[in-house]
Design an enzyme around this catalytic site. Structure first.
Site, PDB file in Angstrom:
ATOM      1  N   GLY A 205     -16.971  -3.447 -10.424  1.00 23.05           N
ATOM      2  CA  GLY A 205     -18.074  -3.231 -11.350  1.00 23.05           C
ATOM      3  C   GLY A 205     -18.078  -1.902 -12.070  1.00 23.05           C
ATOM      4  O   GLY A 205     -18.809  -1.733 -13.045  1.00 23.05           O
TER       5      GLY A 205
ATOM      6  N   LYS B 169      -6.997  -4.932   2.638  1.00 16.18           N
ATOM      7  CA  LYS B 169      -8.277  -5.189   1.986  1.00 16.18           C
ATOM      8  C   LYS B 169      -8.514  -6.694   1.965  1.00 16.18           C
ATOM      9  O   LYS B 169      -7.707  -7.460   1.430  1.00 16.18           O
ATOM     10  CB  LYS B 169      -8.302  -4.644   0.573  1.00 16.18           C
ATOM     11  CG  LYS B 169      -9.665  -4.846  -0.094  1.00 16.18           C
ATOM     12  CD  LYS B 169      -9.603  -4.695  -1.590  1.00 16.18           C
ATOM     13  CE  LYS B 169     -10.871  -5.273  -2.197  1.00 16.18           C
ATOM     14  NZ  LYS B 169     -10.776  -5.409  -3.664  1.00 16.18           N
TER      15      LYS B 169
ATOM     16  N   ASN C 264     -10.019  -0.954 -10.719  1.00 16.79           N
ATOM     17  CA  ASN C 264      -8.782  -1.374 -11.358  1.00 16.79           C
ATOM     18  C   ASN C 264      -8.995  -1.549 -12.860  1.00 16.79           C
ATOM     19  O   ASN C 264      -8.442  -0.802 -13.664  1.00 16.79           O
ATOM     20  CB  ASN C 264      -8.278  -2.674 -10.740  1.00 16.79           C
ATOM     21  CG  ASN C 264      -6.942  -3.113 -11.338  1.00 16.79           C
ATOM     22  OD1 ASN C 264      -5.996  -2.341 -11.366  1.00 16.79           O
ATOM     23  ND2 ASN C 264      -6.881  -4.334 -11.854  1.00 16.79           N
TER      24      ASN C 264
END
Length: 260
Positions: free
Chosen positions: A191, A103, A212
């Site tokens: 978000g 990522k 997370n």
């Protein structure tokens, strides 16, 4: 009707059943992190290479609690503010664990943690040319998303709102446009605050959701992880079912003709 058991998704030649990806930061310890992962049903965890110990056996190691043979580790470049930092970090990750599915995030500044798209695009091109398969965090911009895909991104990961904000999906229009224009998986990244946010992302047609803080900072992380799993599944089912059309005025549930 699509059977959820058959409703898998693929990225870089790897197939997964769960459409929820969870992180490995902000938990009180690795044990709680592992328990939340189990409750979430996620098959991929992100690992901040610069912050989480995955290679020093003298310190507590994430791999002792989350088995990389059972769960796919997704090394990320959290905390990198230039393309060069991000590229170097992922090269080290590949050396340490052999990871090539990664990522990528290259941040512009510390206040908003919004991505620097010029540096992100440059890093994507370099990493793709070196054989990495970058899943890329980006702004919710359909044009930027397409540029990343053309540069070699194997998944597009637009933010729903600033990282760690819990504000939910702020711009459904652009997320939907990214989904419609992409030929690689699209996952909302950043978000999400609660289960309804995850469901909305899936109802927009996203292939998955990464989170997370929404789990780790919940008062009961394990219960929230379970809620997120169910929300992602419900949002996906709703998308596949095809929602009813919206109308300006009321429409009776029962026919008006033939009333007694």
């Amino acid at each position: 009707m699509t059977d959820r058991q058959d409703d898998s998704w693929s990225v870089a030649g790897r197939t997964f059943r769960s459409r929820l990806i969870v992180g490995t930061g902000k938990y009180k310890d690795f044990a709680q992190n592992a328990a939340a992962l189990d409750a979430s049903g996620a098959e991929i965890v992100t690992v901040a290479v610069r912050r989480v110990n995955v290679s020093d056996p003298k310190q507590p190691m994430l791999t002792d609690f989350i088995d990389p043979r059972r769960v796919t580790y997704l090394p990320n470049t959290a905390g990198c503010f230039t393309a060069d930092e991000a590229i170097r970090t992922l090269r080290l990750a590949r050396e340490a664990g052999g990871w090539d599915l990664v990522k990528l995030e290259v941040l512009g500044e510390a206040k908003t943690l919004y991505p620097d798209m010029r540096e992100t695009l440059r890093a994507t091109e370099v990493l793709a040319n070196e054989g990495f398969h970058p899943m890329v965090y980006c702004v919710d911009d359909p044009i930027a998303a397409k540029q990343l895909e053309d540069a070699g991104a194997v998944a597009i990961m637009p933010l729903g709102a600033p990282i760690g904000s819990g504000l939910g999906i702020q711009n459904r229009v652009t997320i939907r446009l990214i989904v419609e224009g992409a030929s690689v998986p699209v996952l909302v990244d950043a978000g999400v605050g609660t289960a309804s946010d995850a469901a909305i992302a899936m109802e927009l047609g996203c292939d998955g959701v990464l989170m997370n803080t929404a789990i780790a900072e919940a008062q009961d992380p394990i219960r929230m992880a379970r809620a997120m799993r169910l929300a992602v599944e419900a949002g996906r089912d709703a998308y596949l079912a095809g929602r009813m059309a919206t109308r300006k005025y009321a429409d009776p549930s029962s026919p008006l003709a033939g009333l007694i």
